[in-house]
Design an enzyme around this catalytic site. Structure first.
Site, PDB file in Angstrom:
ATOM      1  N   GLY B  40       0.759  -1.320   0.079  1.00 50.60           N
ATOM      2  CA  GLY B  40       0.043   0.078  -0.038  1.00 50.60           C
ATOM      3  C   GLY B  40       0.722   1.299   0.111  1.00 50.60           C
ATOM      4  NE  ARG B 330     -16.526  12.467   9.362  1.00 48.70           N
ATOM      5  CZ  ARG B 330     -15.271  12.332   8.606  1.00 48.70           C
ATOM      6  NH1 ARG B 330     -15.129  11.234   8.412  1.00 48.70           N
ATOM      7  NH2 ARG B 330     -14.770  13.457   7.964  1.00 48.70           N
ATOM      8  CD  GLU B 425     -10.184   3.268   6.213  1.00 51.70           C
ATOM      9  OE1 GLU B 425      -9.617   4.030   5.225  1.00 51.70           O
ATOM     10  OE2 GLU B 425     -11.509   3.101   5.757  1.00 51.70           O
TER      11      GLU B 425
END
EC number: 1.3.5.1
Lengths: 247, 638, 222
Positions: B40, B330, B425
């Site tokens: 990544g 959120r 993440e």
């Protein structure tokens, strides 16, 4: 609505390619262009044919992965818009749409509409950075930058590396791409120290990668999804000349 | 199995210093003998690869995109948090720590979160030094803005493209090392298998996506920084290529997954307009600083938004959460929107959206100011919807966005497989059950720039005598065969349904039953349906061509195959957590006012899951959470 | 990948600097030519005297060599750049890229070739005549170049050829002037705009100024 597609198909880098005709009957104007391509591919797959390979990822205009020539224009008919943000409402019922890969000597086709843009990475590798290691940084506010200069640096730094500037250039020049990075970094005090070396090495790498000369037609600015200004090219020329003279 | 988070001793604020002071070091001469694989090239991956290479390790970096600069960190819009207190509004590392713990509904580790807040200071310094053009005040100093879930201004931003600018900084640092030949970068390579030798992560099997070739790569440690898997819902704010495959395949080799069902549903995305849709575009949460969210007071009001007078509008966030209003976190904002939409007050052609209105801000600050702050977002909105948001309100709707869950990691960001690290993440660590806005860029950067260099070194210090890892060992060959077997299986079904068909079906099942709100019956139903879908997938999947060529459909099919397994684990995870916390809202557990009801007595733990095989129920391994510095309170934003 | 001896930017610099010198020369040339608008007798005296002055001055002589060199370098460099670019450029089956830029900015080579062809005739008509031809002598004893000029524009088709060439020059300048400014690195938006406005006016004045001379002579003398 119905559209007729003429899409460039090419099995691999060495194979000969050609335009192949497809028809799409069920296009909805709200579809994005790439969703239209998805729909075509769904059909092809079910028929057992190899779907059209095309580059795409974020589909919100920021990753720079997508990009094809649509009706002879980089990223299609709209100005300053990526392929993924183009919607079918920009076309009319019954239109014929030519879809070709971005073409340049420096961007060889890999398959169908996918091209190799690794030349851009190598240009950045030639000096498109500030040589600071992790841990070396001083307190952020010890390097003041005026609001205007920060905004101007941002304008240059906004490049997404899609390659539309090269694809639309009659000379396949990478001047806009290269200059955007040179001028982003020279505008900030952090990048000034290495400005001269950077201008020389990045331009040399750009030339090594088989891009053409810039002849200032300004088509690149028109097609650039981030509206990167051609004045960056002037800045690159200036920095390059300065570096040459003062070398 | 017992989980040890390896939290350093001492008071909270000294734990990270303690760790750094006591971590084992590797002599510079030895570093070049040690190889590290980083999968990544987003913020976490690029920054880790660059930092480790700068230190002298031999790094191999992999990404599936055609350039490292395209990883999905690039799409983050709003900003990055740091407790710099430049606004003199009372911010501090502790306060940021507290906001993040509270925002995560008290389901994250204190020590990790404190380190995140502590390292935020250095991150801003690092990014500025790299030339990231953050927004500035007229005097030349850094500006910041406030973001959802907090009452101070601590969000640094580069107009609406902060993720892009931070990523370019990390990408440039990475490419600088590539040019210096300290990093070997493989673009268009996808990880298929983790190779474990004698209990340690020793390499990966990858597929060259341009040629279809399978390659073995060995190293002394493997870092996965492969991002989140919100794309499992099909319609999400993520890029088309985002996937769970790397972490899932590592999971099958022994790395535990933690809280996989905790997915953040972002409140301000563009609504879906039809079945052909491939993604939901996010409108940065920063818009909520100046935008006001409302729906008409009357159901199915046919009037245009500008024709609905002030007194007939329901500013439901300001009404329900007066202290935070439009800046409520959120999870709460998304749920409140869903509540209004489900009650029949939704707007737009599909009645699936709410208004985000800038008329007040434009009146008070002028159009130019708004344009400067959000110009690119407004023009993006216009490109997609053909609507001018300066003249009429935007239409927004919730969409799957961020995976709080991921591979379980300890304080060193190491998974339960020694030598396998997970960053950004891809791991579960800092955000608990709900991530605060502008903390994801931060976490990815902090993991990569500031944590991994210490913790990976600490691990590698024991590997100095190991010598080069032979990629011809039987473990590599077995892993390669395993990867090839799956590819050939997928390519040879030759059915009549595409990978996208299954992905869309799976996404809908998850969104309906394991999305914004969940219940026992729905989750059980979803598990049964996913199993059926999985059977159908392996019987009727259509992938044209072979595994020995560039084949985009095969890539998709591999990812969907993993999603079908991840989805089941998500449902188990949601099913067994009999409480509501953060993004995880179990309808059986709510207050009379419809707010989330936590159960700290029974569920103050992280659910880590082990793989028991394809037809077995997963193994639950809880990691108890202990809070020594904060009181577990009811999260109130009223 | 072979290493280029001279970078693309340096080659562009050469184009820009020679081009800008030629732009400067055009101004001097036009100012001199404005004498042709004087009443015939006065024009003859003044113009011939001016020609004499230019041909006798060592400084002007040096400038003229720079001028010849500039024309040659500008043309050869352009040829090299064009051939190079043609090799590097992508080719499309269906090409509408032109919609994103001005036609004359993409066709500087063609415009330049027209100008070069024109220059051959122009040199033959006047420069060659003045240097090597048998010229009449005016009252002041100077070579009567004025007479040659008047005779040159006797035919309408030749006048039209001149006027057409001036329009090619005009479009060449319209792009060339600010393109050169960009190539040498003028990047400040304020001055870039100034140069663009200046360049546009410059191109108009040069084009119409030069085009007016053959027309004026044709209509007043024939």
């Amino acid at each position: 609505m119905k559209v007729f597609l003429k899409i460039w198909r090419q099995k691999d880098a060495k194979a000969e390619g050609k335009l192949v005709d497809y028809e799409m009957d069920d296009v909805i104007p709200h579809m994005s262009f790439l969703e239209m391509m998805d729909t075509l591919n769904e059909k092809l797959i079910v028929q057992g044919e190899h779907p059209v390979e095309f580059d795409h990822d974020c589909r919100e205009g920021i990753c720079g992965q997508c990009g094809v020539m649509i009706n002879g224009r980089a990223h299609g008919p709209l100005k300053n818009t990526t392929t993924c943000q183009l919607h079918m409402r920009s076309f009319k019922d019954g239109d014929t749409i030519y879809i070709e890969p971005f073409r340049a000597e420096a961007f060889p086709v890999k398959r169908d509409l996918k091209v190799d843009r690794s030349a851009f990475d190598r240009i950045i590798g030639a000096g498109g950075f500030v040589s600071v290691n992790t841990g070396q940084a001083p307190e952020a506010n010890s390097i003041p930058v005026t609001h205007e200069m920060a905004e101007s640096a941002f304008d240059s730094a906004a490049c997404i590396g899609c390659g539309a500037c090269v694809a639309t250039c009659k000379n396949s020049s990478a001047a806009l791409f290269t200059s955007a990075k040179i001028s982003h970094l020279v505008k900030l005090p952090q990048g000034k120290l290495e400005a001269r070396k950077r201008a020389l090495t990045m331009v040399a790498q750009m030339d090594r990668e088989n891009f053409g000369h810039c002849s200032n037609t300004e088509a690149c600015e028109v097609e650039c999804p981030q509206h990167i200004s051609v004045l960056n090219i002037a800045r690159m020329n200036w920095e390059f000349a300065k570096a040459k003279v003062l070398k | 199995m017992e989980l040890n988070a390896k939290i350093p001793p001492g008071p909270l604020k000294d734990k990270w210093s303690y760790y750094k002071d006591h971590a084992k070091l590797v002599n510079p001469a030895n570093r070049k003998k040690l190889e590290v694989i980083v999968v990544g090239t987003g913020l976490a991956g690029s920054s880790a690869a660059a930092s480790l290479a700068e230190m002298g390790y031999k790094v191999k970096s992999f990404c599936f995109q055609d350039s490292a600069r395209r990883a999905h960190s690039v799409a983050a819009q709003g900003g990055v948090n740091a407790a710099k207190n430049y606004k003199n509004d009372g911010d501090s590392v502790y306060r940021m720590f507290y906001d993040t713990i509270k925002g995560g509904d008290f389901r994250s580790r204190e020590a990790n979160v404190y380190r995140l807040a502590e390292c935020s200071l250095a991150l801003i310094d690092q990014a500025v030094a790299q030339g990231v053009p953050f927004g500035r005040e007229y005097g030349g100093y850094l500006n910041n803005r406030s973001f959802g879930g907090v009452q101070v201004s601590r969000t640094f931003y580069s107009r609406g493209q902060t993720g892009q600018q931070l990523l370019l900084g990390a990408y440039q640092a990475l490419i600088r090392q590539v040019a210096a030949k300290t990093v070997h970068l493989h673009t268009r390579h996808e990880m298929l298998e983790l190779v474990v030798v004698e209990g340690k992560a020793r390499g990966i099997i990858v597929r060259n996506l341009d040629t279809g070739e399978i390659e073995r790569h060995s190293a002394h440690a493997v870092i996965l920084a492969t991002g989140g898997f919100g794309k499992i819902y099909y319609l999400s704010t993520l890029a088309m290529g985002c996937n769970a495959s790397a972490i899932w395949r590592a999971h099958k080799k022994g790395a535990l997954m933690a809280s996989p069902s905790w997915t953040q549903i972002h409140p301000t995305s563009l609504p879906q307009s039809g079945g052909y849709q491939s993604k939901l575009t996010l409108m940065s949460e920063s818009l909520r600083n100046d935008g006001r969210i409302w729906v008409p007071l009357k159901k199915e009001d046919p009037r245009k938004p500008n024709d609905i007078p002030e007194q007939e509008r329901d500013y439901y966030l300001e009404r329900r959460y007066p202290a935070f209003g439009n800046l409520a976190p959120r999870d709460i904002s998304s749920r409140a929107a869903k509540e209004r939409i489900d009650a029949g007050f939704g707007i737009g052609a599909q009645k699936n959206a709410v208004y985000l209105d800038f008329s007040k801000a434009i009146r008070e600050q002028g159009k130019e100011k708004i344009k400067e702050k959000y110009g690119n977002l407004f023009s993006m909105y216009q490109k997609i919807t053909d609507i001018d948001a300066y003249a009429e309100p935007m239409m927004i709707s919730p969409a799957a966005h961020f995976s709080m869950g991921g591979l379980w990691v300890d304080y060193e960001l190491m998974t339960t497989v020694p030598g396998l690290f997970a960053l950004g993440e891809a791991n579960f660590a800092d955000h608990g059950a709900n991530r605060l806005g502008a903390n994801s860029l931060l976490q990815a950067c902090v993991d990569g720039y500031f944590v991994a260099p210490y913790t990976v070194s600490n691990y590698l210090a024991e590997e100095i005598k190991t010598g080069a890892i032979d990629a011809n060992r039987p473990e590599f060959i077995a892993a390669e065969n395993n990867a090839k077997e799956l590819l050939n299986r997928l390519a040879s079904i030759k059915g009549n349904k595409t990978a996208d068909y299954y992905h869309k079906k799976l996404g809908k099942l998850l969104y309906d039953h394991c999305g914004l709100s969940r219940n026992r019956e729905g989750l059980n139903y979803a598990i049964a349906e996913i199993k059926k879908l999985q059977e159908d997938f392996y019987a009727n999947l259509a992938v044209p061509g072979s595994a020995q060529e560039m084949n985009g459909e095969l890539e998709k099919a591999g990812r969907v195959a993993d999603y079908l397994e991840v989805a089941q684990l998500m449902c188990y995870d949601a099913l067994t957590r009999e409480e509501s916390c953060g993004a995880h809202f179990r309808e059986e557990h709510q207050t009379p006012e419809g707010e989330a009801l936590r159960n700290d007595e029974k569920f103050c733990f992280v659910s880590a899951w082990g793989w028991n095989g394809p037809d077995e129920e997963p193994l639950l391994v809880p990691e108890p959470l202990t809070f020594e510095n904060v009181n577990l309170t009811v999260r109130s934003y009223k | 990948m072979k290493k280029e001896l001279i970078s693309t930017l340096s080659r562009k610099y050469l184009m820009a600097l020679t081009g800008l010198f030629l732009c400067f020369f055009l101004v001097i040339h036009l100012l001199g030519n404005f004498q042709l608008f004087l009443p015939p007798d006065q024009a003859r005296e003044s113009f011939n005297g001016y020609s004499k002055l230019l041909s006798g001055n060592i400084f002007i002589k040096a400038i003229s060599y720079i001028l010849y060199a500039s024309i040659i370098i500008h043309s050869l460099d352009a040829l090299l750049i064009t051939l190079f670019n043609r090799k590097k450029a992508g080719k499309y089956e269906y090409d509408k890229r032109g919609a994103a830029s001005k036609w004359y900015s993409r066709n500087m080579g063609i415009l330049g070739t027209i100008i070069l062809v024109f220059l051959i005739f122009h040199f033959k008509d006047f420069w060659y005549q003045y240097k090597f031809g048998a010229l009449p002598v005016d009252a002041a004893g100077n070579k009567d170049l004025y007479e040659i000029v008047i005779r040159a524009y006797a035919d309408l088709w030749y006048v039209l050829f001149y006027v057409l060439a001036m329009f090619a020059l005009g479009y060449h300048l319209l792009h060339g002037f600010y393109s050169a400014a960009r190539t040498v690195g003028l990047y400040h938006p304020k001055y870039v705009n100034l140069v663009r406005v200046f360049g546009t006016w410059y191109s108009y004045i040069i084009t119409f100024g030069f085009a007016a001379i053959p027309l004026y002579i044709y209509f007043t003398h024939y």
